[in-house]
Design a protein around this motif. Structure first.
Motif, PDB file in Angstrom:
ATOM      1  N   MET A  54      81.801  36.141  74.810  1.00  0.00           N
ATOM      2  CA  MET A  54      82.254  36.162  76.199  1.00  0.00           C
ATOM      3  C   MET A  54      82.584  37.576  76.680  1.00  0.00           C
ATOM      4  O   MET A  54      82.652  37.828  77.875  1.00  0.00           O
ATOM      5  CB  MET A  54      83.486  35.275  76.363  1.00  0.00           C
ATOM      6  N   THR A  55      82.821  38.483  75.754  1.00  0.00           N
ATOM      7  CA  THR A  55      83.166  39.840  76.178  1.00  0.00           C
ATOM      8  C   THR A  55      82.065  40.451  77.034  1.00  0.00           C
ATOM      9  O   THR A  55      82.338  41.119  78.037  1.00  0.00           O
ATOM     10  CB  THR A  55      83.413  40.741  74.946  1.00  0.00           C
ATOM     11  N   LEU A  56      80.817  40.223  76.656  1.00  0.00           N
ATOM     12  CA  LEU A  56      79.701  40.787  77.403  1.00  0.00           C
ATOM     13  C   LEU A  56      79.598  40.169  78.798  1.00  0.00           C
ATOM     14  O   LEU A  56      79.305  40.860  79.775  1.00  0.00           O
ATOM     15  CB  LEU A  56      78.399  40.578  76.637  1.00  0.00           C
TER      16      LEU A  56
ATOM     17  N   ALA B 141      87.986  37.908  69.522  1.00  0.00           N
ATOM     18  CA  ALA B 141      86.869  38.339  68.678  1.00  0.00           C
ATOM     19  C   ALA B 141      87.311  39.259  67.549  1.00  0.00           C
ATOM     20  O   ALA B 141      86.492  39.588  66.688  1.00  0.00           O
ATOM     21  CB  ALA B 141      85.820  39.039  69.539  1.00  0.00           C
ATOM     22  N   GLN B 142      88.593  39.660  67.562  1.00  0.00           N
ATOM     23  CA  GLN B 142      89.112  40.600  66.562  1.00  0.00           C
ATOM     24  C   GLN B 142      88.199  41.820  66.453  1.00  0.00           C
ATOM     25  O   GLN B 142      87.740  42.201  65.371  1.00  0.00           O
ATOM     26  CB  GLN B 142      89.260  39.911  65.197  1.00  0.00           C
TER      27      GLN B 142
ATOM     28  N   ARG C 207      86.554  43.389  63.184  1.00  0.00           N
ATOM     29  CA  ARG C 207      85.166  42.995  62.945  1.00  0.00           C
ATOM     30  C   ARG C 207      84.285  43.494  64.085  1.00  0.00           C
ATOM     31  O   ARG C 207      83.764  42.711  64.869  1.00  0.00           O
ATOM     32  CB  ARG C 207      85.061  41.480  62.818  1.00  0.00           C
ATOM     33  N   PRO C 208      84.110  44.805  64.215  1.00  0.00           N
ATOM     34  CA  PRO C 208      83.298  45.343  65.319  1.00  0.00           C
ATOM     35  C   PRO C 208      81.827  44.998  65.156  1.00  0.00           C
ATOM     36  O   PRO C 208      81.326  44.852  64.030  1.00  0.00           O
ATOM     37  CB  PRO C 208      83.531  46.851  65.230  1.00  0.00           C
ATOM     38  N   ASN C 209      81.138  44.867  66.266  1.00  0.00           N
ATOM     39  CA  ASN C 209      79.702  44.635  66.260  1.00  0.00           C
ATOM     40  C   ASN C 209      79.103  45.281  67.501  1.00  0.00           C
ATOM     41  O   ASN C 209      79.820  45.624  68.449  1.00  0.00           O
ATOM     42  CB  ASN C 209      79.378  43.142  66.201  1.00  0.00           C
ATOM     43  N   THR C 210      77.788  45.464  67.501  1.00  0.00           N
ATOM     44  CA  THR C 210      77.144  46.180  68.606  1.00  0.00           C
ATOM     45  C   THR C 210      77.230  45.424  69.923  1.00  0.00           C
ATOM     46  O   THR C 210      77.255  46.049  70.986  1.00  0.00           O
ATOM     47  CB  THR C 210      75.673  46.455  68.263  1.00  0.00           C
TER      48      THR C 210
END
Length: 439
Positions: free
Chosen positions: A1-3, A46-47, A51-54
């Protein structure tokens, strides 16, 4: 949902405040606050830090890009530094093909990295800090000049760049300008002066021949790209003029009084062009984009010069440019007022404009008084201009070009890491010292 929330926030930020209710059904500020809260919640769920992701990083970059159009606080600068560290931890700064990633993922990461570095270069300007990243020696290719439809997660090899204007062309023009002109003004040796000028000319020629030759000037986005080139080149010449001026032997007490007229005119032209772009008079659909790149150095220099030398040539034109350009800063001022704080830049520009206006009014009063008195004793008063208070003639009249040519040597070194599409804040930060009196 962030995007999703990031795209919604960005779409809202690009809508003019006066048209928000008509187009969106709500006040612009209300919607922006709502999406900001949703963004915060989505990142927490999403922490993202753990747990970063692109995908989440892309959302953050889109959000920060739009946030700078109306937020004068330090949020953008702080979060951009965080985004840079996360990007490097994910290896986004490396060529995806070398890492063995599929062509689609490699291209999207390339776009993300370049956009983030451009954002990092511009974000510090409002606060006087260096950018997070420095230019690296190794070259990382620009994104491929293709349309979004040419990209697919299923593609087996990277598509070949098109010899035409695409959906990516405007972004590539912006990134190429930032990369090339930043190198041009990052002078480290005195003998590099002419090289810098050559780089600027070569950059202008390259952008015209490589990208703008495909542009249909009747389309708004192509006009925006052409305007971006003209303003960026003008800005690069402006910084070279400042470097030469700052390296002269003129004492600090009369530095702005003796600012070369060509530098003064160039600063005025930057304000005039900046107003046309940021107000939407030239490219209405892209006004929000240009609001990310305020001409703060030119504005400050013009105001300091008007304060020190209110009667110089083109002063009326300068005041028109200043007054027009200040209307482009209203969104920043409103954002600051809502937060109950003001950034260091905005706290300086207002008082400086008041001081310059006071000097202007005092000069007019003195001229009026001299005109009245001269009718009774015309020989009793000396004409103002290049003469100083004791009646002797100054060796450097107002507006004299003191070794201003970009081909002159003696430039002050500038670090290439803190530019707003060319201008380095840290070398001019002493101009904004409110503890000292204005010259």
């Amino acid at each position: 949902m962030t995007l999703v929330y990031a795209v919604a926030f960005a779409a809202t930020a690009t809508v003019p405040g006066a048209k928000a209710i008509q187009k969106l059904g709500f006040e612009k500020s209300t919607l922006l606050r709502h999406f900001m809260q949703q963004m915060d919640n989505a990142f927490m769920k999403a922490q993202f830090l753990l747990r970063p992701n692109t995908q989440s990083l892309t959302a953050l970059v889109i959000y920060l890009t739009a946030l700078r159009t109306h937020d004068a606080g330090r949020t953008v600068w702080i979060l951009t530094g965080l985004a840079m560290r996360i990007a490097e931890s994910l290896g986004v700064h490396e060529d995806g093909a070398r890492l063995g990633l599929d062509p689609f993922e490699a291209e999207m990461r390339c776009r993300l990295w370049w956009h983030l570095t451009a954002l990092d270069a511009t974000a510090p300007e409002n606060h006087g800090f260096n950018s997070t990243i420095v230019d690296r020696d190794h070259t990382f290719r620009l994104p491929t000049n293709i349309d979004d439809a040419d990209l697919s997660p299923q593609m087996k090899k990277r598509p070949v760049g098109k010899e035409e204007w695409t959906e990516m062309s405007f972004a590539i023009v912006n990134l190429d300008l930032c990369r090339s002109l930043r190198r041009a003004v990052a002078i480290t040796r005195k003998n590099d002066a002419e090289i810098s000028v050559d780089i600027i000319h070569d950059t202008e020629r390259k952008i015209n021949q490589q990208w703008l030759r495909f542009a249909d000037i009747t389309k708004p986005i192509c006009r925006a790209a052409d305007a971006l080139l003209r303003v960026s080149i003008l800005k690069a010449h402006f910084i070279l003029m400042l470097q030469t001026w700052l390296s002269t032997t003129v004492t600090a007490e009369c530095k702005y009084y003796h600012l070369p007229q060509s530098a003064f005119i160039t600063a005025i032209e930057l304000l005039e062009n900046g107003y046309l772009l940021q107000s939407g008079s030239l490219c209405h659909d892209f006004a929000w984009f240009y609001q990310q790149h305020p001409q703060l150095y030119a504005l400050f220099l013009v105001l300091r010069t008007l304060h020190a030398s209110p009667g110089r040539v083109e002063a009326d034109r300068a005041w028109t440019a200043v007054d027009n350009y200040f209307t482009c800063l209203t969104d920043f001022e409103k954002a600051s007022e809502m937060k109950g704080r003001t950034s260091c830049v905005w706290s300086v520009l207002g008082p400086l404009r008041d001081r310059a206006r006071k000097s202007h009014d005092q000069m007019r009063q003195e001229l009026a008084s001299e005109e009245i008195l001269s009718t009774s004793s015309p020989s009793a008063f000396m004409k103002t201009g290049s003469q100083i208070t004791d009646g002797s003639v100054s060796s450097h009249p107002v507006g004299t070009d003191i070794h201003l040519s970009p081909y002159q040597t003696g430039y002050l070194p500038l670090e290439p890491s803190a530019f707003d599409n060319i201008l380095a804040w840290q070398d001019f930060s002493d101009w904004f010292n409110m503890d000292t009196g204005f010259v």
